[in-house]
Design an enzyme around this catalytic site. Structure first.
Site, mmCIF file in Angstrom:
data_model
loop_
_atom_site.group_PDB
_atom_site.id
_atom_site.type_symbol
_atom_site.label_atom_id
_atom_site.label_comp_id
_atom_site.label_asym_id
_atom_site.label_seq_id
_atom_site.Cartn_x
_atom_site.Cartn_y
_atom_site.Cartn_z
ATOM 1 N N HIS A 1 -34.177 8.420 -1.621
ATOM 2 C CA HIS A 1 -34.258 8.191 -0.179
ATOM 3 C C HIS A 1 -34.728 9.459 0.511
ATOM 4 O O HIS A 1 -34.461 10.566 0.054
ATOM 5 C CB HIS A 1 -32.911 7.745 0.402
ATOM 6 C CG HIS A 1 -31.773 8.645 0.036
ATOM 7 N ND1 HIS A 1 -31.145 8.583 -1.190
ATOM 8 C CD2 HIS A 1 -31.147 9.638 0.730
ATOM 9 C CE1 HIS A 1 -30.176 9.485 -1.236
ATOM 10 N NE2 HIS A 1 -30.165 10.150 -0.083
ATOM 11 N N ILE B 1 -25.380 5.859 8.126
ATOM 12 C CA ILE B 1 -24.064 5.423 8.601
ATOM 13 C C ILE B 1 -23.268 6.585 9.197
ATOM 14 O O ILE B 1 -22.371 6.376 10.007
ATOM 15 C CB ILE B 1 -23.296 4.765 7.425
ATOM 16 C CG1 ILE B 1 -22.221 3.820 7.943
ATOM 17 C CG2 ILE B 1 -22.705 5.802 6.477
ATOM 18 C CD1 ILE B 1 -21.648 2.913 6.858
HETATM 19 P P1 5GP Z 1 -27.805 12.115 0.112
HETATM 20 O O1 5GP Z 1 -26.699 13.118 0.265
HETATM 21 O O2 5GP Z 1 -27.662 11.269 -1.130
HETATM 22 O O3 5GP Z 1 -29.175 12.712 0.272
HETATM 23 O O4 5GP Z 1 -27.664 11.156 1.363
HETATM 24 C C1 5GP Z 1 -26.979 9.954 1.330
HETATM 25 C C2 5GP Z 1 -26.852 9.474 2.773
HETATM 26 O O5 5GP Z 1 -26.538 8.086 2.746
HETATM 27 C C3 5GP Z 1 -25.765 10.166 3.574
HETATM 28 O O6 5GP Z 1 -26.341 10.788 4.726
HETATM 29 C C4 5GP Z 1 -24.797 9.043 3.936
HETATM 30 O O7 5GP Z 1 -24.244 9.173 5.217
HETATM 31 C C5 5GP Z 1 -25.680 7.794 3.808
HETATM 32 N N1 5GP Z 1 -24.979 6.582 3.419
HETATM 33 C C6 5GP Z 1 -24.102 6.450 2.391
HETATM 34 N N2 5GP Z 1 -23.658 5.187 2.292
HETATM 35 C C7 5GP Z 1 -24.285 4.496 3.296
HETATM 36 C C8 5GP Z 1 -24.227 3.125 3.713
HETATM 37 O O8 5GP Z 1 -23.532 2.280 3.161
HETATM 38 N N3 5GP Z 1 -25.019 2.766 4.760
HETATM 39 C C9 5GP Z 1 -25.824 3.677 5.406
HETATM 40 N N4 5GP Z 1 -26.554 3.214 6.426
HETATM 41 N N5 5GP Z 1 -25.891 4.974 5.040
HETATM 42 C C10 5GP Z 1 -25.129 5.379 4.001
#
Ligand code: 5GP
Length: 125
Positions: A110, A41
């Site tokens: 992820h 997003i």
């Molecule tokens: P992390 O920091 O946990 O490795 O990455 C989480 C990622 O999820 C971030 O890059 C953030 O922008 C993305 N993200 C968080 N909430 C959402 C959402 O509701 N939809 C999408 N498509 N991405 C999300």
């Protein structure tokens, strides 16, 4: 695309679980019975896609032997998606953040696929 095989929410579900089940929207680029991929997003690069297991695995630290097929699928599909996005020639980066020190924000495992530009050093100095 065949639908995922987990249609019911579990108690540790995050926003990513809801995207897998289709109860909140995302730009889904791939889905099969084990994994789902959708655009981040808040993209940090021209291509920024997340690939997640359909089942809730909170972090890399929670991966079990029974998850080997799912993690293998994530890697293979990541390569296919990267190629489809035009990243095959110049390359890209796959990132999995784990827990606090890894910078993990969403506690549903992820893998980030990022590319489309030169990404610089792997870890900021
Ligand atoms: P992390 O920091 O946990 O490795 O990455 C989480 C990622 O999820 C971030 O890059 C953030 O922008 C993305 N993200 C968080 N909430 C959402 C959402 O509701 N939809 C999408 N498509 N991405 C999300």
């Amino acid at each position: 695309m065949p639908p995922p095989n987990n249609n019911e929410a579990d108690s540790s579900e995050t926003v990513f679980g809801e995207i897998v089940r289709g109860t909140i929207s995302a730009d889904v680029v791939y889905q099969d019975e084990l994994v789902t991929a959708f655009r981040d997003i808040q993209p940090r690069a021209p291509v920024h896609i997340l690939i997640v297991p359909n089942k809730t695995i909170r972090t890399m630290d929670d991966v079990k032997q029974e998850d080997e097929a799912t993690l293998g699928r994530m890697l293979r599909i990541a390569a296919d998606i990267a190629r489809n996005e035009g990243l095959g020639k110049n390359g890209y980066r796959l990132i999995i953040n784990c827990k606090e020190h890894g910078g993990q924000e969403v506690y549903h495992l992820h893998m980030h696929i990022v590319g489309g530009t030169r990404l610089g050093r792997m870890v900021a100095q």
